[in-house]
Design an enzyme around this catalytic site. Structure first.
Site, PDB file in Angstrom:
ATOM      1  N   THR A  74      -4.177   6.085 -21.796  1.00  7.31           N
ATOM      2  CA  THR A  74      -4.050   4.749 -21.222  1.00  7.31           C
ATOM      3  C   THR A  74      -2.636   4.269 -21.515  1.00  7.31           C
ATOM      4  O   THR A  74      -1.915   4.855 -22.321  1.00  7.31           O
ATOM      5  CB  THR A  74      -5.055   3.773 -21.850  1.00  7.31           C
ATOM      6  OG1 THR A  74      -4.898   3.818 -23.276  1.00  7.31           O
ATOM      7  CG2 THR A  74      -6.486   4.139 -21.484  1.00  7.31           C
ATOM      8  N   GLU A  84      -0.427   4.927  -0.361  1.00  5.43           N
ATOM      9  CA  GLU A  84      -1.256   6.117  -0.583  1.00  5.43           C
ATOM     10  C   GLU A  84      -0.412   7.380  -0.481  1.00  5.43           C
ATOM     11  O   GLU A  84       0.408   7.539   0.424  1.00  5.43           O
ATOM     12  CB  GLU A  84      -2.401   6.165   0.422  1.00  5.43           C
ATOM     13  CG  GLU A  84      -3.459   5.104   0.158  1.00  5.43           C
ATOM     14  CD  GLU A  84      -4.653   5.232   1.094  1.00  5.43           C
ATOM     15  OE1 GLU A  84      -4.557   6.004   2.060  1.00  5.43           O
ATOM     16  OE2 GLU A  84      -5.660   4.557   0.850  1.00  5.43           O
ATOM     17  N   TYR A 141       0.855  -1.186   0.000  1.00  7.86           N
ATOM     18  CA  TYR A 141       0.000   0.000   0.000  1.00  7.86           C
ATOM     19  C   TYR A 141       0.890   1.235   0.000  1.00  7.86           C
ATOM     20  O   TYR A 141       1.901   1.283   0.699  1.00  7.86           O
ATOM     21  CB  TYR A 141      -0.878   0.033   1.254  1.00  7.86           C
ATOM     22  CG  TYR A 141      -2.354  -0.029   0.962  1.00  7.86           C
ATOM     23  CD1 TYR A 141      -2.971   0.970   0.209  1.00  7.86           C
ATOM     24  CD2 TYR A 141      -3.132  -1.071   1.437  1.00  7.86           C
ATOM     25  CE1 TYR A 141      -4.328   0.914  -0.056  1.00  7.86           C
ATOM     26  CE2 TYR A 141      -4.489  -1.144   1.176  1.00  7.86           C
ATOM     27  CZ  TYR A 141      -5.085  -0.140   0.425  1.00  7.86           C
ATOM     28  OH  TYR A 141      -6.420  -0.197   0.154  1.00  7.86           O
ATOM     29  N   ARG A 198      -2.584  -2.451 -18.217  1.00  5.96           N
ATOM     30  CA  ARG A 198      -3.846  -1.709 -18.211  1.00  5.96           C
ATOM     31  C   ARG A 198      -3.782  -0.639 -17.124  1.00  5.96           C
ATOM     32  O   ARG A 198      -3.620  -0.943 -15.940  1.00  5.96           O
ATOM     33  CB  ARG A 198      -5.024  -2.644 -17.967  1.00  5.96           C
ATOM     34  CG  ARG A 198      -5.115  -3.761 -19.008  1.00  5.96           C
ATOM     35  CD  ARG A 198      -6.433  -4.492 -18.929  1.00  5.96           C
ATOM     36  NE  ARG A 198      -7.530  -3.635 -19.322  1.00  5.96           N
ATOM     37  CZ  ARG A 198      -7.903  -3.418 -20.585  1.00  5.96           C
ATOM     38  NH1 ARG A 198      -7.248  -3.986 -21.575  1.00  5.96           N
ATOM     39  NH2 ARG A 198      -8.920  -2.634 -20.865  1.00  5.96           N
ATOM     40  N   ASP A 232      -6.928  13.774 -24.983  1.00  5.15           N
ATOM     41  CA  ASP A 232      -6.982  12.360 -24.610  1.00  5.15           C
ATOM     42  C   ASP A 232      -6.337  11.570 -25.745  1.00  5.15           C
ATOM     43  O   ASP A 232      -6.930  11.402 -26.812  1.00  5.15           O
ATOM     44  CB  ASP A 232      -8.425  11.936 -24.394  1.00  5.15           C
ATOM     45  CG  ASP A 232      -8.561  10.487 -23.921  1.00  5.15           C
ATOM     46  OD1 ASP A 232      -7.599   9.710 -24.111  1.00  5.15           O
ATOM     47  OD2 ASP A 232      -9.630  10.130 -23.391  1.00  5.15           O
ATOM     48  N   LYS A 266      -2.921   0.457 -24.816  1.00  4.29           N
ATOM     49  CA  LYS A 266      -3.351   0.377 -26.222  1.00  4.29           C
ATOM     50  C   LYS A 266      -2.102   0.385 -27.107  1.00  4.29           C
ATOM     51  O   LYS A 266      -1.315  -0.544 -27.054  1.00  4.29           O
ATOM     52  CB  LYS A 266      -4.323   1.500 -26.530  1.00  4.29           C
ATOM     53  CG  LYS A 266      -5.632   1.412 -25.713  1.00  4.29           C
ATOM     54  CD  LYS A 266      -6.621   2.481 -26.144  1.00  4.29           C
ATOM     55  CE  LYS A 266      -7.945   2.347 -25.412  1.00  4.29           C
ATOM     56  NZ  LYS A 266      -7.895   2.868 -24.024  1.00  4.29           N
TER      57      LYS A 266
END
Length: 421
Positions: free
Chosen positions: A232, A55, A53, A241, A206, A235
């Site tokens: 992203t 954060e 973790y 991903r 984008d 692609k």
């Protein structure tokens, strides 16, 4: 991949992983938003980093024990900035849609006007679809494409000056032409001049679909013009991903806060490590050749399909994808996508401009070449694939014969040959 361990722990899930590997190996992947990562990227995602973790931002975490993931995330940020020539990169977004959401949260207030490409004309859900957060919480003005399959920038400017949007989105999920980011910037500046002082308009690009082409110089970059650039990583960029936000330094702190604690909790550090690896791969000379080959393959496939009597929206492609228009043949995208799958080609049904059919049926099929290019296919294979697709659409060959041809192509270009189940 640790198939034996997976099989021992869960034979049922293991069996479907095995079948998915076999499906990918024996199918020609033409879904424009899919690709094949390197084995190193996959290995990073399955590493011990999945346990951590973290954060917060690197070196400003809310948890202890982050000294190693801090370094990895910093590496990913630096590589992204080097690859795209941007001032700041946040590599934590879990997806492209969440990258867009973070920009909305930072730049907008509830009810602000946003201008983006209409979904049915090639836009993305997060560019203002009424069923998406972007369309639910904001006032959306949509632009589309003309009869030539191109953005009419004069019409975009006319709409923008009329509605004075706070945010203009340049980018698409299914657009086959070069995007003029400079012109979008000029339109945004004109809108800013009409808005109240101190409340200027923003431009977000984008580039989820064209990121690799931008990185390799095969498509003009939006970085000099846009306030925010989102993408992203899975692609054309050929990574895991996930998503990334790039922005000018003046927006860095606000964008980072919008990601965490704005829309996400702990970042996926195993995925961020995979992003770092993919970004290193994208900085290589080989990646530039791959991007060039994408353009060659797409143009070859497009010309082949049209020569075989298949209509293409815009009658051309300038990037990695194209949309087959089935209206003249009185066929549906849903049926043709299913028929292509039966012969070993994966594509997806897609609307065409002014489509008379529903989004669940459609009059088009979207086709992209990044995954096939990664696999090693070049122009000769694209010609063969184009003829196979045309024969399937027109029904001029048997499914058995066409399936045999696609299998033969797959055997010539083995996928993950070293991964055994």
């Amino acid at each position: 991949m640790e198939f034996e361990r997976i099989k021992k722990a869960d034979p049922e899930v293991s069996e479907y992983i095995k079948k998915e590997l076999e499906r990918q190996q024996n199918t020609i992947e033409l879904i424009a938003s899919e690709n094949f990562t390197s084995e190193a990227v996959m290995a990073a995602q399955g590493s011990v980093l999945t346990n951590k973790y973290a954060e917060g931002k690197p070196y400003k975490r809310f948890y202890n024990g982050c000294e190693n993931v801090d370094k990895i995330e910093e590496i990913a940020q630096k590589r992204c900035c080097e690859l795209f020539g941007c001032n700041h990169a946040n590599v934590q977004p879990h997806s492209g849609a969440q990258a867009n959401m973070a920009v909305f949260l930072y730049a907008l207030k509830h009810g602000d006007t946003v201008m983006g490409m209409d979904l049915s004309n090639g836009g993305h859900l997060s560019h203002g679809s009424p069923v998406n957060f972007s369309g639910i919480y904001f006032n959306i003005v949509s632009y589309g494409i003309d009869g030539n399959g191109e953005i009419n920038y004069d019409e975009v400017e006319k709409l923008a000056l009329e509605h004075k949007p706070k945010l203009i989105i340049a980018g698409a999920s299914n657009y086959s032409k070069i995007i003029d980011f400079k012109r979008f910037k000029e339109i945004t500046d004109k809108v800013s001049a009409l808005r109240p002082e101190g409340d200027r308009a923003y431009l977000m690009a984008d580039i989820a679909h064209i990121a690799a082409l931008v990185a390799a110089g095969e498509h003009p970059s939006p970085v000099p013009y846009a306030d925010f650039v989102t993408t992203t990583t899975h692609k054309t960029l050929r990574g895991p991903r996930g998503g990334i936000i790039m922005c000018k330094e003046e927006h860095a702190q606000g964008v980072d806060k919008a990601v965490f604690p704005g829309i996400q909790g702990g970042p996926l550090e195993h995925v961020i490590a995979a992003k770092a690896i993919a970004l290193k791969e994208a900085l290589s000379p080989e990646f530039k050749e791959y991007a060039k080959q994408i353009i060659k393959n797409a143009k070859t496939l497009c010309k082949t399909l049209m020569a075989e009597g298949i209509d293409i929206v815009g009658s051309d492609t300038e990037n990695h994808l194209m949309t087959v228009d089935l209206r003249r043949l009185d066929k549906t995208g849903k049926d043709i996508a299913n028929e292509l799958e039966e012969i070993g080609i994966t594509a997806n049904k897609n609307t065409v401009p002014n489509d008379p059919k529903s989004p669940f049926v459609t009059s088009g099929v979207r086709i992209g070449v990044p995954a096939a290019t990664t696999r090693g296919f070049k122009e000769n294979e694209m010609i063969e694939i184009g003829k196979i697709i045309a024969n399937a659409i027109k029904g001029t060959d048997t499914k058995e014969n066409l399936r045999e041809k696609t299998l033969e192509l797959c055997k010539k270009f083995p996928l993950y040959p070293d991964i055994l189940c």
